[in-house]
Design a protein around this motif. Structure first.
Motif, PDB file in Angstrom:
ATOM      1  N   VAL A 160       0.817  -1.211   0.000  1.00  0.00           N
ATOM      2  CA  VAL A 160       0.000   0.000   0.000  1.00  0.00           C
ATOM      3  C   VAL A 160       0.851   1.261   0.000  1.00  0.00           C
ATOM      4  O   VAL A 160       0.446   2.294  -0.545  1.00  0.00           O
ATOM      5  CB  VAL A 160      -0.968  -0.002   1.208  1.00  0.00           C
ATOM      6  N   ALA A 161       2.038   1.200   0.582  1.00  0.00           N
ATOM      7  CA  ALA A 161       2.861   2.404   0.711  1.00  0.00           C
ATOM      8  C   ALA A 161       3.272   2.963  -0.644  1.00  0.00           C
ATOM      9  O   ALA A 161       3.217   4.175  -0.865  1.00  0.00           O
ATOM     10  CB  ALA A 161       4.102   2.104   1.549  1.00  0.00           C
ATOM     11  N   CYS A 162       3.675   2.101  -1.542  1.00  0.00           N
ATOM     12  CA  CYS A 162       4.127   2.567  -2.854  1.00  0.00           C
ATOM     13  C   CYS A 162       2.978   2.764  -3.831  1.00  0.00           C
ATOM     14  O   CYS A 162       3.049   3.616  -4.718  1.00  0.00           O
ATOM     15  CB  CYS A 162       5.132   1.589  -3.449  1.00  0.00           C
ATOM     16  N   PRO A 215      -0.552  10.240  -2.093  1.00  0.00           N
ATOM     17  CA  PRO A 215      -1.091  11.055  -1.003  1.00  0.00           C
ATOM     18  C   PRO A 215      -2.538  11.460  -1.283  1.00  0.00           C
ATOM     19  O   PRO A 215      -2.850  11.967  -2.364  1.00  0.00           O
ATOM     20  CB  PRO A 215      -0.169  12.278  -0.987  1.00  0.00           C
ATOM     21  N   LYS A 216      -3.410  11.186  -0.338  1.00  0.00           N
ATOM     22  CA  LYS A 216      -4.846  11.467  -0.434  1.00  0.00           C
ATOM     23  C   LYS A 216      -5.530  10.663  -1.542  1.00  0.00           C
ATOM     24  O   LYS A 216      -6.664  10.944  -1.909  1.00  0.00           O
ATOM     25  CB  LYS A 216      -5.094  12.964  -0.643  1.00  0.00           C
ATOM     26  N   GLY A 217      -4.836   9.652  -2.062  1.00  0.00           N
ATOM     27  CA  GLY A 217      -5.416   8.805  -3.096  1.00  0.00           C
ATOM     28  C   GLY A 217      -6.094   7.589  -2.510  1.00  0.00           C
ATOM     29  O   GLY A 217      -6.020   7.319  -1.307  1.00  0.00           O
ATOM     30  N   LYS A 218      -6.747   6.831  -3.370  1.00  0.00           N
ATOM     31  CA  LYS A 218      -7.431   5.618  -2.929  1.00  0.00           C
ATOM     32  C   LYS A 218      -6.425   4.467  -2.831  1.00  0.00           C
ATOM     33  O   LYS A 218      -5.471   4.404  -3.611  1.00  0.00           O
ATOM     34  CB  LYS A 218      -8.554   5.278  -3.895  1.00  0.00           C
ATOM     35  N   PRO A 219      -6.639   3.556  -1.882  1.00  0.00           N
ATOM     36  CA  PRO A 219      -5.672   2.473  -1.665  1.00  0.00           C
ATOM     37  C   PRO A 219      -5.397   1.663  -2.929  1.00  0.00           C
ATOM     38  O   PRO A 219      -6.324   1.254  -3.632  1.00  0.00           O
ATOM     39  CB  PRO A 219      -6.340   1.612  -0.593  1.00  0.00           C
ATOM     40  N   VAL A 246      -9.608  -6.356  -2.423  1.00  0.00           N
ATOM     41  CA  VAL A 246      -9.294  -4.949  -2.685  1.00  0.00           C
ATOM     42  C   VAL A 246     -10.396  -4.356  -3.555  1.00  0.00           C
ATOM     43  O   VAL A 246     -10.830  -4.985  -4.529  1.00  0.00           O
ATOM     44  CB  VAL A 246      -7.925  -4.815  -3.382  1.00  0.00           C
ATOM     45  N   ALA A 247     -10.824  -3.170  -3.229  1.00  0.00           N
ATOM     46  CA  ALA A 247     -11.871  -2.509  -4.014  1.00  0.00           C
ATOM     47  C   ALA A 247     -11.311  -2.012  -5.343  1.00  0.00           C
ATOM     48  O   ALA A 247     -10.240  -1.383  -5.371  1.00  0.00           O
ATOM     49  CB  ALA A 247     -12.453  -1.335  -3.227  1.00  0.00           C
ATOM     50  N   PRO A 248     -11.992  -2.282  -6.464  1.00  0.00           N
ATOM     51  CA  PRO A 248     -11.506  -1.790  -7.754  1.00  0.00           C
ATOM     52  C   PRO A 248     -11.630  -0.270  -7.845  1.00  0.00           C
ATOM     53  O   PRO A 248     -12.604   0.313  -7.360  1.00  0.00           O
ATOM     54  CB  PRO A 248     -12.422  -2.482  -8.765  1.00  0.00           C
ATOM     55  N   VAL A 249     -10.625   0.360  -8.433  1.00  0.00           N
ATOM     56  CA  VAL A 249     -10.627   1.811  -8.626  1.00  0.00           C
ATOM     57  C   VAL A 249     -10.274   2.090 -10.079  1.00  0.00           C
ATOM     58  O   VAL A 249      -9.237   1.621 -10.568  1.00  0.00           O
ATOM     59  CB  VAL A 249      -9.604   2.513  -7.708  1.00  0.00           C
ATOM     60  N   GLN A 250     -11.125   2.820 -10.752  1.00  0.00           N
ATOM     61  CA  GLN A 250     -10.834   3.165 -12.141  1.00  0.00           C
ATOM     62  C   GLN A 250      -9.981   4.433 -12.153  1.00  0.00           C
ATOM     63  O   GLN A 250     -10.471   5.540 -11.954  1.00  0.00           O
ATOM     64  CB  GLN A 250     -12.116   3.376 -12.950  1.00  0.00           C
ATOM     65  N   GLN A 251      -8.706   4.242 -12.355  1.00  0.00           N
ATOM     66  CA  GLN A 251      -7.752   5.356 -12.395  1.00  0.00           C
ATOM     67  C   GLN A 251      -6.621   4.998 -13.343  1.00  0.00           C
ATOM     68  O   GLN A 251      -5.811   4.116 -13.042  1.00  0.00           O
ATOM     69  CB  GLN A 251      -7.197   5.645 -10.994  1.00  0.00           C
TER      70      GLN A 251
END
Length: 426
Positions: A45-47, A51-55, A133-138
């Motif tokens: 998760v760290a990499c 900052p302030k982004g989704k996991p 893990v929740a999917p994130v469209q980015q």
């Protein structure tokens, strides 16, 4: 009787398929949960979180000698993440640094370390990223690397030379704890990716304890990651098992406090490890012989000369800055109030020849250590807006020479260079 037996058989036939599904579902959930723990061991998760982004959605900027790159989206989103990856695709990316579409990943992704991850842990990790893990469209962001350095095909040859394939194999003659610690340090923990110096091709100079450079410290992204061998002054030679385990669990002990990217490692990874795994890591690290260092005699505390300077700060530019900005936390004797406030006398990071970390943490402070959900009460503040380059050079020279530390001085040019590079990185 026959009717009763038929009814019982019918009932069993109806129930058994459902009963058979329950353990399978439970096993899947157990695998996902185990994968979540493996992900914490690897501090994924760290990499992969900006900052302030989704996991795990990526976008964290990372500076390399070639330019800035941005970490990738590793959520199970089908379009922009790794949702279309098979388990084999996932393992190949982790162990060989090759994405599903065949392009090579930059070795800022520590796949030379992840190559050592065993099949069971890799399977659990895949299950977690696909189902936990929740999917994130980015969409992923292209690196800021100019041509021709942005070409990836040379990485195939880099892998041929520097990638050592094959999962970790237990070493004969070593006990279970040592081998578990070695597996975590070399593999999932990828400690060498920061704490081992790199060669001209950005390769780690050693991948395990058989190499003399392994974990002797290295410069990365404006920080000097500490020496983790048994070296007396700049390494772990004066730390006992309790010191090391306390540091991994809380980020602080009587010798030093975490800063820079190590803060994130403590916050997201090591504090969440089982006591058994933390003890195993400590056992392995404490077994490493002294290597690296400055060649200086073993450190011994001596406060007398420094007390004289602090009693007459007008005669010493560094002492003037120290008394105004530092002494209320770190003390007249430089011993601070460990573990809440870091000592400076005998601190391995202070004694280190390379002052990058001291300059960086003085300029930019450090993020909060958050242990068990509670932020540390006294984080290091940033002094970039308050002190000029010469003042920072003076106070760090004072600290590195004080209390018998005997470390080299710091120049204003050193500070200016790091101020410029760290401000540009923001």
């Amino acid at each position: 009787m026959k009717t009763t037996l038929k009814g019982l058989a019918a009932a069993l036939c109806a129930v058994l398929p459902f009963a058979a599904q329950v353990p399978a579902h439970a096993a899947d959930q157990a695998l996902v949960q185990r994968g979540a723990y493996v992900a914490k061991l690897g501090d994924c998760v760290a990499c992969h979180t900006a900052p302030k982004g989704k996991p795990f959605a990526g976008g964290l900027p990372m500076n390399t000698p070639m330019g800035r790159i941005y970490t990738t989206n590793i959520t199970p989103d089908q379009q922009t993440g790794i949702g279309s990856y098979s388990e084999a695709d996932f393992a190949r990316a982790m162990r060989e640094g090759v994405a599903k579409d065949g392009h090579n990943l930059y070795p800022a992704m520590p796949y030379p370390s992840y190559a050592k991850v065993n099949d069971d842990d890799m399977k659990a990790l895949y299950a977690y990223f696909m189902s936990g893990v929740a999917p994130v469209q980015q969409p992923n962001r292209e690196p800021d690397i100019k041509w021709p350095l942005n070409m990836r095909w040379p990485l195939k040859f880099w892998n041929m030379v520097f990638l050592d394939k094959g999962v970790y194999q237990d070493k004969s003659g070593k006990d279970v704890a040592w081998n578990r610690g070695a597996y975590l340090i070399q593999g999932l923990g990828h400690c060498g990716s920061c704490h081992t110096p790199r060669g001209i091709a950005f390769q780690e100079k050693a991948l395990d304890e058989t190499g003399s450079a392994f974990l002797t410290g290295g410069v990365l992204d404006g920080w000097f990651a500490s020496n983790l061998t048994g070296e007396h002054n700049v390494g772990l030679g004066r730390w006992n098992d309790q010191d090391l385990q306390a540091f991994l669990k809380t980020g602080a002990n009587r010798h030093a406090s975490a800063f820079g990217s190590m803060t994130s490692v403590i916050n997201n990874s090591t504090q969440n490890m089982s006591d058994t795994d933390v003890a195993a890591m400590s056992a392995y690290l404490k077994s490493l012989p002294a290597a690296g260092g400055t060649g200086a005699p073993p450190y011994t505390f001596d406060p007398q000369a420094t007390k004289v300077s602090l009693n007459r700060p007008a005669n010493n530019a560094g002492a003037r800055v120290y008394t105004a900005y530092c002494m209320h936390c770190h003390g007249v004797d430089g011993r601070g109030f460990a573990p809440m406030l870091a000592p400076l006398s005998g601190n391995p990071n202070v004694l280190e020849k390379d002052p990058s970390s001291l300059i960086n943490v003085t300029l930019n402070g450090t993020e909060d250590l958050v242990i068990g959900g509670i932020p540390a009460p006294y984080p290091m503040p940033k002094y970039a807006p308050v002190l000029n380059d010469q003042q920072i050079a003076d106070v760090l020279t004072f600290v590195r020479g004080g209390w018998n530390n005997g470390a080299p001085s710091v120049s204003a040019e050193d500070v200016a260079k790091l101020r410029k590079s760290t401000q540009a990185a923001k």
